[in-house]
Design an enzyme around this catalytic site. Structure first.
Site, short mmCIF file in Angstrom:
data_model
loop_
_atom_site.label_atom_id
_atom_site.label_comp_id
_atom_site.label_asym_id
_atom_site.label_seq_id
_atom_site.Cartn_x
_atom_site.Cartn_y
_atom_site.Cartn_z
N ASP A 147 0.82 -1.22 0.00
CA ASP A 147 0.00 0.00 0.00
C ASP A 147 0.85 1.27 0.00
OD1 ASP A 147 -2.03 -1.80 0.24
OD2 ASP A 147 -2.70 -1.17 2.22
N GLY A 195 -5.23 -1.44 -1.66
CA GLY A 195 -4.79 -0.14 -1.13
C GLY A 195 -5.91 0.39 -0.26
#
Ligand code: F6P
Length: 376
Positions: A143, A186
């Protein structure tokens, strides 16, 4: 004077990502070659420390793992020693197992622990530091949203996979004159979506930091059609949501400190877009695919640097710190500062500006400034 560390522990916590093995290898090699120090690896992150599952890691154990994905130690995103799921009868009950973790650490004769992980692992590590466990952190996550470092290892490899997917989706989108939506992981930050969108030439990129205005998205597709472009590529982060709307929760994971798992916003968007534009829409959710595979050369080098530096930090007694990359240099940052924070893409980040300059729709109407739009 504190004694020179002779035995150190290492663990990998949270979701896996390419490059974990490269860090483990670097830790073991640096400890042995530079300091003649032994390394003990805990199995499945903090779970291994609480349950005393570990193995000695010698150089031969880390041979051949530089280029492999996953982690030879295993990992867990449920194992917070302070909130540890313990099976009682048929049910798991959360218990504070931190003192048992400290006892295990001490009984193994360890001088330090290197914790490789994301925000959850850093937060748990910060709490363990308060109990006197000398810990150095190493930042990982696809992420790229960890505070205190410009880049986490794993992000570059995930970006390559996601970009490859967008490239491949492009040709089929073109052939069928469709709107193709590619959803990437994410949770709270759009680094992967924006990165893959920029690298893959996505027409519309929707990220958690900018709740999207559906009318603006529709207008962008229509404008493209009026210019003779018969297809559109949308790259969307799993944590994106429409303005005034909610994120799409795929499942809740019992016993996980952060129980919510996202995924599926692209189906909601596809249904809306198809209805409003009359153009066929298809969805591809990359999911865990971006977490797999071999680390990129960039990630192998970064992971190796992080691993080696974390051992040097142990030897210098720089505990309670995480190694981070600032510009081109490695620096130690306070774990207290990192714990519990997240690094989202700021609205004035250069990537946002460049994407807008490329004519990429980020879901915000052009009639108001981005700042004003997001604020209201
Ligand atoms: O934090 C890394 C990450 O891959 C996120 O992008 C995603 O939301 C989450 O982990 C998925 O977790 P799990 O592997 O438990 O499904």
């Amino acid at each position: 004077m504190p004694r020179t560390p002779k035995r150190i522990g290492v663990l990998t916590g949270g979701g896996d990502c390419p490059g974990l093995n490269a860090v483990i290898r670097a830790v073991v090699r640096t400890a042995d070659i530079d300091y003649n120090t032994e390394v003990v690896g805990f199995i499945d992150g903090y779970e291994g420390l609480v349950e005393n599952h570990h193995r000695l890691l010698e150089q031969r154990d880390v041979s051949g793992i530089l280029s492999t994905g996953g982690t030879i130690l295993g990992t867990s995103n449920r194992a917070d020693p302070f909130n540890f799921p313990v099976l009682q009868g048929e049910e798991y009950v959360k218990m504070d197992m931190s003192s048992q973790a400290v006892r295990n650490f001490e009984s193994l004769g360890l001088d330090a622990l290197i914790a490789i992980g994301g925000d959850g692992t850093m937060a748990a590590s910060q709490d363990m530091i308060q109990l006197g466990v000398p810990i150095v952190g190493v930042p990982k996550t696809i992420d790229n949203d960890l505070y205190g470092t410009d880049v986490t290892f794993g992000f570059d490899s995930a970006l390559i996979t996601a970009t490859d997917a967008v490239d491949k989706i492009h040709t089929t989108a073109q052939a069928h004159h469709r709107i193709m939506i590619v959803e990437v992981m994410g949770r709270n930050a759009g680094w992967l979506a924006l990165g893959a969108g920029m690298a893959g030439g996505g027409d519309i990129v929707l990220i958690p930091e900018i709740p999207y205005d559906i009318d603006t998205v529709v207008e962008t597709v229509r404008l493209r059609s009026s210019l003779g472009k018969t297809f559109s590529i949308v790259v969307i982060g799993e944590g994106a949501r429409p303005k005034g709307g909610e994120v799409v929760v795929k499942r809740r994971v019992a016993n996980s400190p952060d129980a919510i798992r996202l995924g599926g916003i692209s189906h909601q968007l596809a249904a809306q877009l198809e209805g409003l534009t009359n153009i066929e829409c298809r969805v591809t959710i990359l999911g865990h695919l971006v977490r797999g595979g071999a680390p990129s050369p960039f990630d192998r080098i970064l992971a190796t640097r992080y691993g080696a530096e974390s051992v040097h930090m142990v030897m210098r007694g720089e505990f309670g710190r995480m190694v981070g990359l600032h510009g081109r240099d490695l620096e130690a940052v306070s774990m207290a500062e990192v714990a519990g924070k997240q690094r989202q893409i700021s609205l004035d980040h250069e990537w946002i500006k460049v994407a807008l300059s490329m004519g990429t729709c980020l879901g915000n109407p052009s009639s108001v400034t981005l700042d004003e739009y997001v604020k209201v």
